[in-house]
Design a protein around this motif. Structure first.
Motif, mmCIF file in Angstrom:
data_model
loop_
_atom_site.group_PDB
_atom_site.id
_atom_site.type_symbol
_atom_site.label_atom_id
_atom_site.label_comp_id
_atom_site.label_asym_id
_atom_site.label_seq_id
_atom_site.Cartn_x
_atom_site.Cartn_y
_atom_site.Cartn_z
ATOM 1 N N LEU A 16 0.828 -1.208 0.000
ATOM 2 C CA LEU A 16 0.000 0.000 0.000
ATOM 3 C C LEU A 16 0.863 1.258 0.000
ATOM 4 C CD1 LEU A 16 -2.886 1.172 0.228
ATOM 5 C CD2 LEU A 16 -2.523 1.200 2.691
ATOM 6 N N PHE A 17 1.878 1.299 0.856
ATOM 7 C CA PHE A 17 2.768 2.455 0.884
ATOM 8 C C PHE A 17 3.529 2.611 -0.430
ATOM 9 C CE2 PHE A 17 2.824 2.172 5.706
ATOM 10 C CZ PHE A 17 1.978 3.255 5.843
ATOM 11 N N LEU A 18 3.914 1.509 -1.028
ATOM 12 C CA LEU A 18 4.630 1.559 -2.298
ATOM 13 C C LEU A 18 3.740 2.118 -3.404
ATOM 14 C CD1 LEU A 18 7.268 0.792 -3.771
ATOM 15 C CD2 LEU A 18 6.166 -1.367 -4.321
ATOM 16 N N ILE A 19 2.508 1.648 -3.478
ATOM 17 C CA ILE A 19 1.587 2.120 -4.512
ATOM 18 C C ILE A 19 1.256 3.596 -4.313
ATOM 19 C CG2 ILE A 19 -0.774 1.881 -5.378
ATOM 20 C CD1 ILE A 19 -0.469 -1.132 -4.904
ATOM 21 N N VAL A 20 0.972 3.993 -3.071
ATOM 22 C CA VAL A 20 0.673 5.396 -2.790
ATOM 23 C C VAL A 20 1.890 6.268 -3.091
ATOM 24 C CG1 VAL A 20 0.122 7.034 -0.941
ATOM 25 C CG2 VAL A 20 -1.156 4.907 -1.151
ATOM 26 N N GLY A 21 3.068 5.788 -2.777
ATOM 27 C CA GLY A 21 4.294 6.532 -3.065
ATOM 28 C C GLY A 21 4.508 6.722 -4.560
ATOM 29 N N VAL A 22 4.264 5.685 -5.343
ATOM 30 C CA VAL A 22 4.411 5.796 -6.796
ATOM 31 C C VAL A 22 3.395 6.787 -7.357
ATOM 32 C CG1 VAL A 22 4.112 4.524 -8.957
ATOM 33 C CG2 VAL A 22 5.468 3.547 -7.122
ATOM 34 N N ILE A 23 2.171 6.744 -6.861
ATOM 35 C CA ILE A 23 1.149 7.688 -7.326
ATOM 36 C C ILE A 23 1.552 9.118 -6.976
ATOM 37 C CG2 ILE A 23 -1.225 8.458 -6.942
ATOM 38 C CD1 ILE A 23 -1.978 5.485 -6.688
ATOM 39 N N MET A 24 2.068 9.336 -5.781
ATOM 40 C CA MET A 24 2.471 10.687 -5.384
ATOM 41 C C MET A 24 3.653 11.182 -6.217
ATOM 42 S SD MET A 24 1.943 10.527 -1.281
ATOM 43 C CE MET A 24 2.427 12.210 -1.026
ATOM 44 N N VAL A 25 4.596 10.302 -6.510
ATOM 45 C CA VAL A 25 5.736 10.690 -7.347
ATOM 46 C C VAL A 25 5.272 11.013 -8.754
ATOM 47 C CG1 VAL A 25 7.828 9.782 -8.443
ATOM 48 C CG2 VAL A 25 7.496 9.521 -5.994
ATOM 49 N N MET A 26 4.334 10.231 -9.293
ATOM 50 C CA MET A 26 3.829 10.505 -10.642
ATOM 51 C C MET A 26 3.061 11.826 -10.687
ATOM 52 S SD MET A 26 4.888 8.317 -12.739
ATOM 53 C CE MET A 26 3.835 8.680 -14.111
ATOM 54 N N LEU A 27 2.312 12.134 -9.638
ATOM 55 C CA LEU A 27 1.600 13.410 -9.612
ATOM 56 C C LEU A 27 2.558 14.587 -9.467
ATOM 57 C CD1 LEU A 27 -1.489 12.545 -7.407
ATOM 58 C CD2 LEU A 27 -1.469 13.045 -9.856
ATOM 59 N N ARG A 28 3.610 14.392 -8.699
ATOM 60 C CA ARG A 28 4.542 15.492 -8.448
ATOM 61 C C ARG A 28 5.526 15.694 -9.604
ATOM 62 N NH1 ARG A 28 6.621 19.789 -7.677
ATOM 63 N NH2 ARG A 28 8.118 20.251 -6.062
ATOM 64 N N TYR A 29 6.136 14.612 -10.084
ATOM 65 C CA TYR A 29 7.197 14.713 -11.073
ATOM 66 C C TYR A 29 6.810 14.132 -12.429
ATOM 67 C CZ TYR A 29 9.941 15.630 -6.905
ATOM 68 O OH TYR A 29 10.414 16.160 -5.738
ATOM 69 N N GLY A 30 5.536 13.851 -12.628
ATOM 70 C CA GLY A 30 5.092 13.240 -13.878
ATOM 71 C C GLY A 30 5.405 14.044 -15.129
ATOM 72 N N PRO A 31 5.151 15.346 -15.141
ATOM 73 C CA PRO A 31 5.451 16.113 -16.349
ATOM 74 C C PRO A 31 6.931 16.099 -16.718
ATOM 75 C CG PRO A 31 3.975 17.343 -14.946
ATOM 76 C CD PRO A 31 4.402 16.137 -14.167
ATOM 77 N N LYS A 32 7.807 16.053 -15.735
ATOM 78 C CA LYS A 32 9.245 16.030 -16.021
ATOM 79 C C LYS A 32 9.704 14.641 -16.450
ATOM 80 C CE LYS A 32 10.154 19.592 -12.622
ATOM 81 N NZ LYS A 32 10.730 19.880 -11.324
ATOM 82 N N LEU A 33 9.185 13.609 -15.801
ATOM 83 C CA LEU A 33 9.668 12.253 -16.066
ATOM 84 C C LEU A 33 9.014 11.615 -17.281
ATOM 85 C CD1 LEU A 33 9.730 10.851 -12.413
ATOM 86 C CD2 LEU A 33 11.660 11.622 -13.782
ATOM 87 N N CYS A 34 7.700 11.700 -17.360
ATOM 88 C CA CYS A 34 6.963 10.942 -18.380
ATOM 89 C C CYS A 34 6.206 11.817 -19.361
ATOM 90 C CB CYS A 34 5.972 9.992 -17.704
ATOM 91 S SG CYS A 34 6.758 8.874 -16.559
#
Length: 57
Positions: free
Chosen positions: A14-32
């Protein structure tokens, strides 16, 4: 023996999935190159589709 570890595994997952979602929301435009704008309404798409010329060749 797995019945002892499943709560810890579920919590870690659960923490891993929530962490990935938060990273994608925060750094998504730069990374992907993800979008942060909404799509157009259906009426806009329909108007654009109906305005095209039709050829009967």
């Amino acid at each position: 023996m797995f019945h002892v570890y499943w709560p810890a595994t579920a919590c870690l997952t659960l923490f891993l999935i929530v962490g990935v979602i938060m990273v994608m929301l925060r750094y998504g435009p730069k990374l992907c190159k993800t979008r942060h704008v909404a799509f157009d309404d259906d009426t806009d798409w329909q108007q654009k589709a109906y305005e095209q010329k039709v050829s009967y060749a």
